[in-house]
Write a protein that holds these residues in place. Structure first.
Motif, PDB file in Angstrom:
ATOM      1  N   THR A 127       0.803  -1.230   0.000  1.00  0.00           N
ATOM      2  CA  THR A 127       0.000   0.000   0.000  1.00  0.00           C
ATOM      3  C   THR A 127       0.832   1.274   0.000  1.00  0.00           C
ATOM      4  O   THR A 127       0.323   2.347  -0.323  1.00  0.00           O
ATOM      5  CB  THR A 127      -0.920   0.038   1.231  1.00  0.00           C
ATOM      6  N   GLY A 128       2.103   1.180   0.396  1.00  0.00           N
ATOM      7  CA  GLY A 128       2.945   2.366   0.499  1.00  0.00           C
ATOM      8  C   GLY A 128       2.818   3.104   1.816  1.00  0.00           C
ATOM      9  O   GLY A 128       3.459   4.140   2.014  1.00  0.00           O
TER      10      GLY A 128
ATOM     11  N   HIS B  84       9.232  12.450  -3.736  1.00  0.00           N
ATOM     12  CA  HIS B  84       7.977  11.797  -3.395  1.00  0.00           C
ATOM     13  C   HIS B  84       7.066  12.784  -2.661  1.00  0.00           C
ATOM     14  O   HIS B  84       7.501  13.499  -1.762  1.00  0.00           O
ATOM     15  CB  HIS B  84       8.250  10.557  -2.553  1.00  0.00           C
TER      16      HIS B  84
ATOM     17  N   ARG C 138       9.754  -1.464  -3.961  1.00  0.00           N
ATOM     18  CA  ARG C 138       9.415  -1.746  -5.357  1.00  0.00           C
ATOM     19  C   ARG C 138      10.089  -3.029  -5.853  1.00  0.00           C
ATOM     20  O   ARG C 138       9.490  -3.782  -6.630  1.00  0.00           O
ATOM     21  CB  ARG C 138       9.791  -0.549  -6.236  1.00  0.00           C
TER      22      ARG C 138
ATOM     23  N   THR D 268       5.940  -3.583  -7.983  1.00  0.00           N
ATOM     24  CA  THR D 268       5.006  -2.523  -8.368  1.00  0.00           C
ATOM     25  C   THR D 268       5.617  -1.165  -8.094  1.00  0.00           C
ATOM     26  O   THR D 268       6.581  -1.036  -7.331  1.00  0.00           O
ATOM     27  CB  THR D 268       3.680  -2.637  -7.581  1.00  0.00           C
ATOM     28  N   SER D 269       5.025  -0.139  -8.697  1.00  0.00           N
ATOM     29  CA  SER D 269       5.513   1.231  -8.485  1.00  0.00           C
ATOM     30  C   SER D 269       4.821   1.848  -7.275  1.00  0.00           C
ATOM     31  O   SER D 269       4.254   2.937  -7.347  1.00  0.00           O
ATOM     32  CB  SER D 269       5.264   2.082  -9.730  1.00  0.00           C
ATOM     33  N   VAL D 270       4.873   1.120  -6.154  1.00  0.00           N
ATOM     34  CA  VAL D 270       4.236   1.579  -4.920  1.00  0.00           C
ATOM     35  C   VAL D 270       4.815   2.932  -4.516  1.00  0.00           C
ATOM     36  O   VAL D 270       6.020   3.172  -4.648  1.00  0.00           O
ATOM     37  CB  VAL D 270       4.432   0.526  -3.806  1.00  0.00           C
ATOM     38  N   THR D 271       3.942   3.840  -4.057  1.00  0.00           N
ATOM     39  CA  THR D 271       4.384   5.178  -3.659  1.00  0.00           C
ATOM     40  C   THR D 271       4.164   5.367  -2.164  1.00  0.00           C
ATOM     41  O   THR D 271       3.190   4.860  -1.600  1.00  0.00           O
ATOM     42  CB  THR D 271       3.613   6.272  -4.422  1.00  0.00           C
TER      43      THR D 271
ATOM     44  N   LYS E 175       3.060   6.838   1.405  1.00  0.00           N
ATOM     45  CA  LYS E 175       1.899   7.605   1.871  1.00  0.00           C
ATOM     46  C   LYS E 175       2.017   7.811   3.378  1.00  0.00           C
ATOM     47  O   LYS E 175       2.415   6.902   4.103  1.00  0.00           O
ATOM     48  CB  LYS E 175       0.595   6.879   1.544  1.00  0.00           C
TER      49      LYS E 175
ATOM     50  N   GLY F 139       0.343  -0.148  -6.063  1.00  0.00           N
ATOM     51  CA  GLY F 139       0.888   0.532  -7.223  1.00  0.00           C
ATOM     52  C   GLY F 139       0.720  -0.270  -8.495  1.00  0.00           C
ATOM     53  O   GLY F 139       0.432  -1.473  -8.472  1.00  0.00           O
TER      54      GLY F 139
ATOM     55  N   LEU G   8       5.571  -2.547 -12.114  1.00  0.00           N
ATOM     56  CA  LEU G   8       6.807  -1.780 -12.247  1.00  0.00           C
ATOM     57  C   LEU G   8       7.335  -1.781 -13.678  1.00  0.00           C
ATOM     58  O   LEU G   8       8.075  -0.874 -14.079  1.00  0.00           O
ATOM     59  CB  LEU G   8       7.860  -2.363 -11.296  1.00  0.00           C
TER      60      LEU G   8
END
Length: 639
Positions: free
Chosen positions: A273-274, A408, A462, A467-470, A472, A487, A490
C-alpha cells in the motif's frame, strides 16, 4: 330647498381614496415611531450613550492528529491566559505594574507587551501571559475590577503528548510572523489575531489549510473606554479537519529509542500500500518547547549540535547510497540484456579504468562472481564492469523507476529528491562531459549520486513488490480514508526481479553474506537485505599503499556512512526498510543491527519471540529486556 342641497359639500370617490392613503401613511409612521421608541428603545439608548458594537473573530479549534491506531499525537489543551486592551487601560504601564504583583511578568516581557499594544489599534487585545496555572488565573480574575483593560480568557493551545517521538513528522505550531504574512497573497483574517498560531514544520505546516478550520465571530458591546459590556451574539467557527497518519506509534517510539546515541534515520513502509509505518530521525527534539516559546539556550543547543536534531534526515538528508545501489545497476543490466544471472566476472581486487585503478573494498578480490554472489559479497569490481556495459543513462532510468532521484509527494516540508545523474545533468550543472570514471563510481553508488532514506526504502519496496508503490503518510482526513491502493506494475521482468531478490536473500541468510549476523532466524519471516557503506572522503593511492585508515581511527565527521535496506518476509513481502547511520562506519556493523531489531518489531508486534533473533543474540536480547530497553509500552499513550 333644492338650492340648499346644491350648496352642501359632497365627498367624491377620489377624495375617499386620498383620505385613506393619508390615514395609512400616518398609521405606518405612528407604528414605526412606536417600534423605535418602545420596542427598540434599549438598543438605541445604549448606542446613544456612546457604546459601540465590536465584532471579534473567534479562533476555531485546530484539527487533531492521530496515529494509525487512533492514538492522539497532536491535541488541543485549555490555555489560561491574560490579555490587555490599551484603550480600556488608561495608563497601560501602571496597569502592567499592578498586574505583575499578582503574576510573574518580567520587565522585558512588560516592555514587549507595551510595544505590541502601541503597534496595534487601541481596541485590539494583546496577550500579556498565557499557560497559567489555575490559581494564578483565578487571582487575576478576582482582582479584575482594579485592573482596567485586563481580561481573563480561556483558549486552546497545541500540545504534543508524544514529546520527541513524532517531532519530525508532525512538526509544531508557532505564532504568525510578519514573514509568514508576506508569503501569503490573501491572508486569512484569522492570521491577524494576536498570537494566533499556525503550522511551522512537519504535517502541521503542510496540512495547515486542513487543520486550521474557519473562524467564528462574536458581537460584543463595549463602552467608550473599550470595556466589554456584554456579548450580544456568537457564531462558532468550524473546527479544523482531523488527520490520521499511517505511523505506528509503538514502532516509531521503539525505532527512535533503538537509534539513541546515533545520528541516524530509519524508514519502514508497507510494500503493497505504500503506508509509512515508521519514519524516525535521531536525535529528535521536543516540539512543545516551540509552542510555549523556546529559550535562547535551548535553541542554540539544538542548532549547534553536530548530530542536527532539528533536521529530518529521513526525508531531507541525502547521502551517497553506496552498495545499496547495486540492485539498481543489476536490474538495469538484466533488463538491457547485458548480463544473465549466471554470468561471472573476475574480481582481482581492482580494475583499470582509463588512467587509474578502481578498487574493490576487499583488497585481495573476490575471484569469479555471478550476480547472486556479487550481491552477497558486495563485490565492487563486478559492478564496475557491468556499469560500463549498461551506461549511465540506462542506470539513471532504472533508478528513477525504482524511486531514486524522485521527489515523493508527502505532506512534509523539505522532502529531498536526491540526485540521479546522467550525461545531460553533468553537462547542464558542471558544464563538462560525462566520463567513464563517473559511470564506474555510479556503479557502486558513489560519485555524484545522492539518495534519501525514504528513496532507498521506496526502492526496496518496489523490488519486493514488483510494483511502483508510492509512499503515503496520511491514512484518512476527517474519517474519509485516503487512497491506499497498490501501485501499478513496475514494468520490470519477473525473472530479473527474482534474480536480484535471490542475491538480497543471500546477503542476509548465507553464512558468507555481509548482512548474515543481522538476519531474522525464523525461516517464515526471513529478511532479504543489502548492506552499504558510502565514503565521505577520498582514499588516496598513497593511503592504499601504506594502509587505509580504519573508521574508528578517524574523527567522527570523516567516517563512512553506514546503510542497510531490506524487505521481509522474503516469501510474502510485507515491509521494506532503509536505515542510515551517519558516519557509522560499516553498514553490516552499524545500520543492519538497527534494521534487524526494527523489522522484527514490525513483523511480530510489541513482544517478539526471542527465537526471531539468531541464537548468538539471545542473551543480549534478554539483557535488553531486563533493562527495559525493548519495552513495547508507549508511556505517553497511557497518560
Amino acid at each position: 330647498m333644492a338650492r340648499k342641497e346644491k350648496n352642501s359639500p359632497s365627498i367624491t370617490r377620489r377624495g375617499l381614496v386620498l383620505m385613506g392613503a393619508q390615514l395609512a401613511l400616518v398609521g405606518t409612521l405612528g407604528w414605526r415611531m412606536r417600534h423605535l421608541q418602545v420596542e427598540e428603545a434599549e438598543r438605541y439608548r445604549l448606542l446613544a450613550e456612546e457604546n459601540r458594537i465590536n465584532i471579534r473573530l473567534l479562533p476555531p479549534a485546530r484539527g487533531l492528529i492521530y496515529d494509525r491506531d487512533g492514538q492522539p499525537v497532536a491535541i488541543n489543551q485549555q490555555n489560561y491566559r491574560i490579555v490587555m486592551v490599551r484603550e480600556g487601560a488608561g495608563d497601560p504601564g501602571e496597569v502592567l505594574r499592578r498586574l505583575s504583583l499578582l503574576i510573574e511578568i518580567s520587565p522585558d516581557r512588560r516592555e514587549r507587551v507595551l510595544r505590541d499594544m502601541y503597534a496595534r489599534p487601541a481596541f485590539v487585545p494583546v496577550t500579556v501571559a498565557e499557560h497559567l496555572d489555575w490559581h494564578s488565573f483565578a487571582r487575576v480574575a478576582s482582582n479584575a475590577p482594579a485592573l482596567p483593560g485586563v481580561l481573563t480568557e480561556v483558549g486552546l493551545s497545541r500540545h504534543y503528548p508524544a514529546d520527541e517521538v513524532f517531532a519530525h513528522i508532525v512538526g509544531y505550531v508557532g505564532p504568525v510572523s510578519d514573514y509568514d504574512l508576506s508569503q501569503i497573497e490573501n491572508p486569512d483574517p484569522l492570521l491577524q489575531i494576536p498570537d494566533f498560531q499556525i503550522g511551522k514544520n512537519g504535517v502541521e505546516k503542510r496540512a495547515e489549510a486542513d487543520l486550521r478550520g474557519s473562524a467564528g465571530n462574536s458581537r460584543i458591546e463595549v463602552n467608550a473606554s473599550g470595556r466589554v459590556i456584554r456579548e450580544l451574539d456568537r457564531v462558532e467557527g468550524s473546527s479544523g479537519q482531523d488527520l490520521q497518519l499511517t505511523i505506528d506509534s509503538g514502532l516509531q517510539d521503539f525505532t527512535l529509542r533503538r537509534m539513541e546515541g546515533q545520528s541516524s534515520a530509519t524508514v519502514v513502509m508497507d510494500v503493497q500500500t505504500g503506508e509509512i509505518v515508521t519514519m524516525a530521525s535521531a536525535p529528535s527534539f521536543d516540539p512543545n518547547s516551540f509552542v510555549f516559546g523556546i529559550s535562547t539556550g535551548e535553541w542554540n543547543a539544538l542548532n549547534t549540535d553536530e548530530y542536527r536534531p532539528l533536521y529530518n534526515k529521513a526525508v531531507s538528508g541525502v547521502y551517497p547510497p553506496g552498495s545499496t545501489f547495486k540492485m539498481v545497476v543489476a536490474l538495469a543490466a538484466l533488463e538491457e540484456g547485458h548480463i544473465n544471472p549466471s554470468e561471472t566476472v573476475f574480481c582481482g581486487g581492482s580494475i583499470e579504468v582509463g588512467n587509474r585503478r578502481a578498487h574493490c573494498w576487499r583488497r585481495g578480490g573476490h575471484g569469479w562472481m555471478d550476480l547472486r554472489d556479487s550481491l552477497k559479497n558486495s563485490c565492487d569490481v563486478y559492478y564496475y564492469d557491468i556499469a560500463q556495459r549498461v551506461g549511465i543513462d540506462k542506470i539513471s532510468e532504472m533508478a528513477n523507476r525504482l524511486g531514486i532521484g524522485i521527489r515523493h509527494d508527502l505532506p512534509l516540508p523539505a522532502v529531498s529528491a536526491g540526485n540521479m545523474p546522467d550525461r545531460d545533468w553533468k553537462l547542464r550543472v558542471h558544464g563538462e562531459s560525462w566520463l567513464i570514471g563517473d559511470t564506474v563510481n555510479s556503479g557502486i553508488g558513489q560519485g555524484f549520486m545522492l539518495a534519501s532514506p525514504l528513496e532507498l526504502c521506496v526502492m526496496a519496496a518496489r523490488i519486493a513488490s514488483g510494483t511502483s508503490v508510492t509512499p503515503k503518510l496520511i491514512r484518512s482526513v476527517d474519517g474519509v480514508p485516503a487512497d491506499l491502493s497498490a501501485g501499478a506494475p513496475l514494468g520490470v521482468q519477473t525473472a530479473s526481479l527474482d534474480a536480484v531478490r535471490a542475491g538480497m536473500f543471500a546477503v542476509s541468510n548465507d553464512r558468507r553474506g555481509t548482512g548474515y549476523r543481522a538476519r531474522i532466524a525464523d525461516p517464515q519471516m526471513a529478511m532479504a537485505g543489502k548492506t552499504g557503506t558510502s565514503q565521505v572522503r577520498r582514499i588516496t593511492e598513497a593511503e592504499r599503499r601504506t594502509g587505509v585508515f580504519r573508521n574508528e581511527d578517524l574523527p567522527w565527521n570523516r567516517r563512512d556512512h553506514a546503510l542497510f535496506v531490506a524487505f521481509a518476509p522474503f516469501d510474502a513481502p510485507r515491509y521494506a526498510i532503509a536505515t542510515i547511520v551517519e558516519h557509522g562506519g560499516g553498514g553490516s556493523t552499524a545500520a543492519a543491527p538497527i534494521a534487524q531489531d526494527v523489522m522484527i518489531r514490525a513483523l511480530y508486534g510489541p513482544e517478539p519471540p526471542i527465537e526471531a533473533w539468531p541464537s548468538a543474540m539471545h542473551q543480549t536480547i534478554r539483557e535488553r529486556r531486563r533493562l527495559g530497553q525493548d519495552s513495547a509500552s508507549v508511556q505517553w499513550s497511557r497518560a
